[in-house]
Design an enzyme around this catalytic site. Sequence first.
Site, PDB file in Angstrom:
ATOM      1  N   TYR A  41       0.857  -1.188   0.000  1.00  0.00           N
ATOM      2  CA  TYR A  41       0.000   0.000   0.000  1.00  0.00           C
ATOM      3  C   TYR A  41       0.897   1.243   0.000  1.00  0.00           C
ATOM      4  O   TYR A  41       1.774   1.390   0.857  1.00  0.00           O
ATOM      5  CB  TYR A  41      -0.884  -0.052   1.235  1.00  0.00           C
ATOM      6  CG  TYR A  41      -1.963   1.010   1.337  1.00  0.00           C
ATOM      7  CD1 TYR A  41      -2.212   1.933   0.321  1.00  0.00           C
ATOM      8  CD2 TYR A  41      -2.769   1.079   2.466  1.00  0.00           C
ATOM      9  CE1 TYR A  41      -3.200   2.879   0.436  1.00  0.00           C
ATOM     10  CE2 TYR A  41      -3.775   2.024   2.597  1.00  0.00           C
ATOM     11  CZ  TYR A  41      -3.984   2.925   1.576  1.00  0.00           C
ATOM     12  OH  TYR A  41      -4.971   3.864   1.691  1.00  0.00           O
ATOM     13  N   CYS A  42       0.674   2.150  -0.953  1.00  0.00           N
ATOM     14  CA  CYS A  42       1.395   3.423  -1.041  1.00  0.00           C
ATOM     15  C   CYS A  42       2.906   3.162  -1.086  1.00  0.00           C
ATOM     16  O   CYS A  42       3.374   2.417  -1.935  1.00  0.00           O
ATOM     17  CB  CYS A  42       0.985   4.328   0.114  1.00  0.00           C
ATOM     18  SG  CYS A  42       1.568   6.037  -0.037  1.00  0.00           S
ATOM     19  N   ILE A  43       3.701   3.740  -0.174  1.00  0.00           N
ATOM     20  CA  ILE A  43       5.145   3.510  -0.245  1.00  0.00           C
ATOM     21  C   ILE A  43       5.508   2.094   0.174  1.00  0.00           C
ATOM     22  O   ILE A  43       6.627   1.641  -0.093  1.00  0.00           O
ATOM     23  CB  ILE A  43       5.940   4.538   0.589  1.00  0.00           C
ATOM     24  CG1 ILE A  43       5.600   4.448   2.076  1.00  0.00           C
ATOM     25  CG2 ILE A  43       5.706   5.942   0.075  1.00  0.00           C
ATOM     26  CD1 ILE A  43       6.494   5.326   2.922  1.00  0.00           C
TER      27      ILE A  43
END
Length: 566
Positions: A300-302
Site C-alpha cells: 500500500y502506497c510507499i
Amino acid sequence: MWQANPLSKLLPLDMAAIVEAVSTVSAQALEDPARANDEARELTLKLWQNASDTWTAAIARWSGQASPVTDRDKAPGGEVDRRFDAPEWEQNPFFHMMKQTYGLLSEQLLKQAERADLEGSDKQRLAFHLRQLIDASSPTVFLPTNPAALRKAMETGGTSVANGMRQLLADLDAGRLNMTDTEAFAPGRNLALTPGKVVFRNKLIELIQYAPKGEKAHEVPLLILPPWINKYYILDLQPKNSLVAYLVDQGFTVFMVSWKNPDASLEETSLDDYMLDGPIAASDAVRRITGAKQINAMGYCIGGTLLMMTLAALAAKGDDRFSSATLMVSMQDFTEVGDTAVFMDEPHIEFIEKQMLERGYLDSRHMSDMFNMLRPNDLIWGAVVNNYLMGEKPPAFDLLYWNADGTRMARAAHSFYLRNTYIENNLIKPGAITLLGEKLDLRKITQDIYAVGAEKDHIVPWRAAWQVTRLTGGDVRYVLAASGHIAGMINPPAKAKGGHLTNDSTSRPATPDDWLAGAVAKQGSWWADWAQWLAAHSGEKLAVPPMGSKTDKPLCDAPGTYVMER
C-alpha cells in the site's frame, strides 16, 4: 513572526511561502501597470454589480416578490462548496455579498498565478500557496463572519463559543489540532479486531498471521506491506470496513507486516534494512509457517514502492519467492507527483534532512501536516470551524483517528527514499539504485501485477499509479477506484458505494488517457474484482495452515505491540 504565534502549532501554514507568493504576483502586476489598472477597474465593476444584484434581490424578497435563483458556488474542481451551506449565505444580503466578494477576489488572485512567468513546479508552487492563503482567508473560518457559528452562539447563549475556546486552549496545550475524537478509538479495543497472532518479530516488524475462516484456504498465502510511515490498521479498521477481514472471509491466508515506530536509536537504519527485516524476513517466516514455496504480496502506497524495489533486487538474484504483486495507490515513476511536488523540492528535502539529523528521525507530525495541506478545507479548516467556532466535539471517525496515529521515520532510510524517488526519480532508471547489493531494474520483474489507483488521489495521482503498467516485464491489470487515497481503498463491497473503472483490452494502452478512453465503469467496490484476480493467482483451496510453527511460535494476540507504540 508566525512561528511565534501559538496558532502555528495548530495550523500548518507556510507563511513565508505565502508571503513570497503574494510578493511574486504583486511584482508581476507592477511590471505591467496598464493591465493591472484595467483588471482593477474590471474587478471593481464586478464588485459593484454584485452589490447591486444582491440588494436588488433582497429588496424583492422583502417586498414579497420572487427573487432570482443563484447557482450554488463551486469549490476548486467543480464540486459544491460545502463551506457556504448555511442559508444566510444566500438569504442575508450582507453575508451573500461577502461570499461573492470573497469568490471574486479569490478568482482574480488565481488568475494572476496562472499568468505568472514561471514554469513547471515553480508555477505549481505559486498557485498552491495562493490557494492556501485563499482557504485561510475564507469568511467561514472567522466567528464574526460565519453566520452558522453566530446563530449557534445566540441559540446556546454563548455556550458554543465557550466550548470552542476550551477546545482551542486544550489543542494549544497538546500542540495539535484534533480532527477526531481521540478517546473514541483504540487498536485492539474497537479497531484492528480481526483475530490473529503475532508469529514473528524483529527490530523493524511484527508479523501477524490472521486466523482462517473455515477449514480450507487458498494454498498461496498473501503478505501485506503497509507504508512504514503509518500504522498498519488502516487495512483492518472496524469489522464493517476491514480489508483484512474481507480477505479472510474470501478464503485467503493473510499475513500482515506491522512496522516498528522508530526512535533515535534506529537513526542509521537503512533502506536495505527495511527490505531485509521487512518483506524478506516476513516472506521467509510466511513460507516456514505455511510450507508454500511462493507467496503473493500486496503493498500500500510507499509499501508498494518498497515491494517493487524488493522484487527488482530479488529478480537480479534469481529469487522467485513472490508469485504475484498487488499495488494499492503506489508510485514507481515520480515524474508527476501532483501537489506533493510543492513539498518535495531540494530545499524542502534539505530542511527535512536537517530535522532528522537533529532528532535521529522525522516526526510523524511533519508528514501528517503535509498531507493535510493537500486538502485543507476538509482536513484543517473544517475542523477549525467545527471545534472552535461551533464548539462541537471532534467527530468520532476511524479514518481520521488512524490518520493522526502516525509513525516516525528512520533518518537514513527515509532520506535515501526521498532522494531516490521524489528528487532524482531513480527507480525508473535501470541500475541507478543499488539495494541488497543489486542494481535495480524494474524491467526484470516478471510477476503478474494488480495495480489500483484512485481518481481523486492528492498523494499518488492516478496517472502516476498507472505508470507501472509500462515499467515491468509482467502482465499488469490496472483498476481505477473512485474517491481518494484512503476512502478509495477502504471501500467494502457491503456499502455498495462508489465505483471503479477497468479496461480488459488485450492491447497495452500507451498512455493513462488511452487506458481511460477504453475503460468501462462498474458500480461498487473494486475489492471483488481484486479478490477474483487474487484467487486465480492463489492456487486451489487446501487445509488451512497452523497458526505459527515450531520455529515461529505465536508471541501474542493481534494487533501486537508495535502498533501500540506512540
